[in-house]
Design an enzyme around this catalytic site. Structure first.
Site, PDB file in Angstrom:
ATOM      1  CE1 TYR A 124      59.974 153.386  52.594  1.00 29.37           C
ATOM      2  CE2 TYR A 124      61.570 155.077  53.111  1.00 29.37           C
ATOM      3  CZ  TYR A 124      61.259 153.866  52.551  1.00 29.37           C
ATOM      4  OH  TYR A 124      62.245 153.110  51.954  1.00 29.37           O
TER       5      TYR A 124
ATOM      6  CG  PHE B 267      66.113 145.396  55.199  1.00 25.43           C
ATOM      7  CD1 PHE B 267      65.401 146.509  55.649  1.00 25.43           C
ATOM      8  CD2 PHE B 267      65.385 144.357  54.617  1.00 25.43           C
ATOM      9  CE1 PHE B 267      64.010 146.586  55.507  1.00 25.43           C
ATOM     10  CE2 PHE B 267      64.009 144.413  54.481  1.00 25.43           C
ATOM     11  CZ  PHE B 267      63.315 145.531  54.922  1.00 25.43           C
TER      12      PHE B 267
HETATM   13  N1  NAP Z   1      64.549 150.332  48.534  1.00 19.93           N
HETATM   14  C1  NAP Z   1      63.850 149.603  49.372  1.00 19.93           C
HETATM   15  O1  NAP Z   1      63.071 148.745  48.969  1.00 19.93           O
HETATM   16  C2  NAP Z   1      64.021 149.797  50.843  1.00 19.93           C
HETATM   17  C3  NAP Z   1      63.452 148.868  51.723  1.00 19.93           C
HETATM   18  C4  NAP Z   1      63.648 149.051  53.080  1.00 19.93           C
HETATM   19  C5  NAP Z   1      64.372 150.146  53.556  1.00 19.93           C
HETATM   20  N2  NAP Z   1      64.892 151.051  52.667  1.00 19.93           N
HETATM   21  C6  NAP Z   1      65.717 152.180  53.137  1.00 19.93           C
HETATM   22  O2  NAP Z   1      66.810 151.655  53.866  1.00 19.93           O
HETATM   23  C7  NAP Z   1      66.907 152.306  55.139  1.00 19.93           C
HETATM   24  C8  NAP Z   1      67.486 151.336  56.142  1.00 19.93           C
HETATM   25  O3  NAP Z   1      66.643 150.220  56.298  1.00 19.93           O
HETATM   26  P1  NAP Z   1      65.811 149.912  57.611  1.00 19.93           P
HETATM   27  O4  NAP Z   1      65.736 151.114  58.481  1.00 19.93           O
HETATM   28  O5  NAP Z   1      64.542 149.287  57.202  1.00 19.93           O
HETATM   29  O6  NAP Z   1      66.643 148.768  58.288  1.00 19.93           O
HETATM   30  P2  NAP Z   1      68.031 148.723  59.108  1.00 19.93           P
HETATM   31  O7  NAP Z   1      68.755 150.007  58.987  1.00 19.93           O
HETATM   32  O8  NAP Z   1      68.695 147.471  58.695  1.00 19.93           O
HETATM   33  O9  NAP Z   1      67.539 148.472  60.596  1.00 19.93           O
HETATM   34  C9  NAP Z   1      66.618 149.251  61.245  1.00 19.93           C
HETATM   35  C10 NAP Z   1      66.222 148.516  62.513  1.00 19.93           C
HETATM   36  O10 NAP Z   1      67.354 148.397  63.351  1.00 19.93           O
HETATM   37  C11 NAP Z   1      67.107 149.040  64.604  1.00 19.93           C
HETATM   38  N3  NAP Z   1      68.354 149.712  64.975  1.00 19.93           N
HETATM   39  C12 NAP Z   1      68.945 150.748  64.324  1.00 19.93           C
HETATM   40  N4  NAP Z   1      70.089 151.086  64.930  1.00 19.93           N
HETATM   41  C13 NAP Z   1      70.240 150.255  65.983  1.00 19.93           C
HETATM   42  C14 NAP Z   1      71.218 150.114  66.999  1.00 19.93           C
HETATM   43  N5  NAP Z   1      72.291 150.905  67.039  1.00 19.93           N
HETATM   44  N6  NAP Z   1      71.053 149.148  67.947  1.00 19.93           N
HETATM   45  C15 NAP Z   1      69.976 148.343  67.913  1.00 19.93           C
HETATM   46  N7  NAP Z   1      69.000 148.430  66.965  1.00 19.93           N
HETATM   47  C16 NAP Z   1      69.128 149.378  66.023  1.00 19.93           C
HETATM   48  C17 NAP Z   1      65.962 149.973  64.367  1.00 19.93           C
HETATM   49  O11 NAP Z   1      65.179 150.141  65.520  1.00 19.93           O
HETATM   50  P3  NAP Z   1      65.171 151.559  66.337  1.00 19.93           P
HETATM   51  O12 NAP Z   1      64.303 152.489  65.566  1.00 19.93           O
HETATM   52  O13 NAP Z   1      64.622 151.165  67.654  1.00 19.93           O
HETATM   53  O14 NAP Z   1      66.599 152.017  66.422  1.00 19.93           O
HETATM   54  C18 NAP Z   1      65.164 149.215  63.294  1.00 19.93           C
HETATM   55  O15 NAP Z   1      64.355 148.238  63.911  1.00 19.93           O
HETATM   56  C19 NAP Z   1      65.482 152.764  55.440  1.00 19.93           C
HETATM   57  O16 NAP Z   1      65.460 153.813  56.347  1.00 19.93           O
HETATM   58  C20 NAP Z   1      64.980 153.146  54.050  1.00 19.93           C
HETATM   59  O17 NAP Z   1      65.351 154.472  53.796  1.00 19.93           O
HETATM   60  C21 NAP Z   1      64.731 150.877  51.324  1.00 19.93           C
END
Ligand code: NAP
Length: 292
Positions: free
Chosen positions: A63, A213
């Site tokens: 990342y 996600f």
């Molecule tokens: N193993 C893998 O292949 C893989 C792939 C992807 C991700 N991951 C891990 O999974 C974690 C979570 O996934 P993710 O961060 O990609 O997706 P997520 O948690 O599903 O969503 C993040 C998105 O939602 C928004 N968001 C978060 N809280 C919110 C709220 N209360 N109200 C409105 N919007 C909100 C964020 O924007 P803002 O920043 O504006 O809040 C961002 O655009 C990552 O941090 C990573 O560690 C792993």
């Protein structure tokens, strides 16, 4: 006032963590590439998460690359004893920000050492092997070669526990024949439920399932049903999406990602949100599950 203890806890190997954690990926720059848009806010988000009781942070050295791990170190090192940092290896970034497989012995070994150095650790708590046969979703194929290399690094004392990411049930079974697998990290949320059966199987075996996600990822979940349920419960749609995951299975650990202090507080407050059965049934219809 949120209390994330209300989310309960589950095991990650020989650690116990609260079921509501934090995913650090959103702290890097646009496209998870380069520095954050606001360095001080990124540090503040990490510190606020831990101050609120978060004891499980998900990250990777790819990342940024290197960006989120260095932010975690700058914000939180020396780490609290109860903080479990879960990282992942198996990919690298192209100069165009693309996500490329990195499964050779040299690349996996380098990745473990990069994570150790950038996080400021002697041993990594948990390392997920991120399978890249298809970058967008699980695809069948043996994982023996890279997992054997990671298990070697574990035997050398560099890694405490191993997990798998972007994998099929068959690959998890293959992996468990090679080494202990303490967690699985695949894409899953209330609109994307390909792993429903897998989650229940892992729960029976005491293996954590950590959906990535959980809020829909780069395009957060949008659904009139979700908004209606949230309005009735006086919560936000994202809080309902997280509460639904907490109630879906006891082995689900949450790592919602955000770069915003306000969103972080909203997400942590989901720990105390209880969804009545009729609202869960309505949310299940978003993915066509349990529809009459
Ligand atoms: N193993 C893998 O292949 C893989 C792939 C992807 C991700 N991951 C891990 O999974 C974690 C979570 O996934 P993710 O961060 O990609 O997706 P997520 O948690 O599903 O969503 C993040 C998105 O939602 C928004 N968001 C978060 N809280 C919110 C709220 N209360 N109200 C409105 N919007 C909100 C964020 O924007 P803002 O920043 O504006 O809040 C961002 O655009 C990552 O941090 C990573 O560690 C792993």
């Amino acid at each position: 006032m949120s209390n994330i203890n209300q989310s309960g806890s589950f095991t990650l190997g020989d650690y116990s963590v609260k079921r509501l954690g934090y995913g650090a990926m959103q702290l890097a720059g646009p496209g998870v590439f380069g520095p954050p848009k606001d360095h001080e806010t990124a540090l503040a988000v990490l510190r606020a998460a831990v101050a609120a009781g978060v004891d499980h942070i998900d990250t990777s050295d790819f990342y940024g690359p290197h960006v989120t791990n260095r932010l975690i170190r700058e914000a939180l090192h020396p780490y609290r004893d109860d903080l479990v940092i879960v990282t992942k290896i198996g990919a690298r970034r192209g100069t165009d920000a693309s996500w490329l497989p990195a499964f050779s012995r040299e690349e996996l070994t380098q990745a473990v050492h990069d994570n150790l150095r950038n996080l400021g650790l002697d041993v990594l708590d948990v390392v997920n092997l991120r399978i890249m046969l298809d970058v967008h979703g699980p695809a069948e194929g043996s994982i023996e070669a890279p997992l054997t290399i990671l298990a070697d690094l574990q035997r050398q004392g560099l890694v405490r526990h191993i997990g798998l990411s972007n994998v099929t049930a068959k690959q998890i079974a293959e992996g468990r024949g090679i080494t202990e697998i303490v967690c699985v990290q695949n894409q899953y949320n209330l609109a994307h439920r390909a792993d429903d059966t897998l989650i229940d199987e892992l729960a029976r075996d005491g293996i954590a399932y950590v959906p990535f996600f959980p809020l829909g990822g780069f395009s957060p979940l949008q659904s009139s049903t979700l908004s209606d349920v949230a309005a009735r419960l006086k919560a936000t749609p994202m809080q309902v999406a997280l509460a639904w995951l907490l109630q879906r299975a006891p082995n689900i650990l949450l790592i919602p990602g955000t770069s915003s202090l306000e969103h972080l507080q909203q997400n942590l407050a989901a720990a105390g949100l209880v969804l009545p059965k009729n609202e869960i049934a309505e949310l299940d219809r978003i993915a066509g599950v349990g529809a009459a």
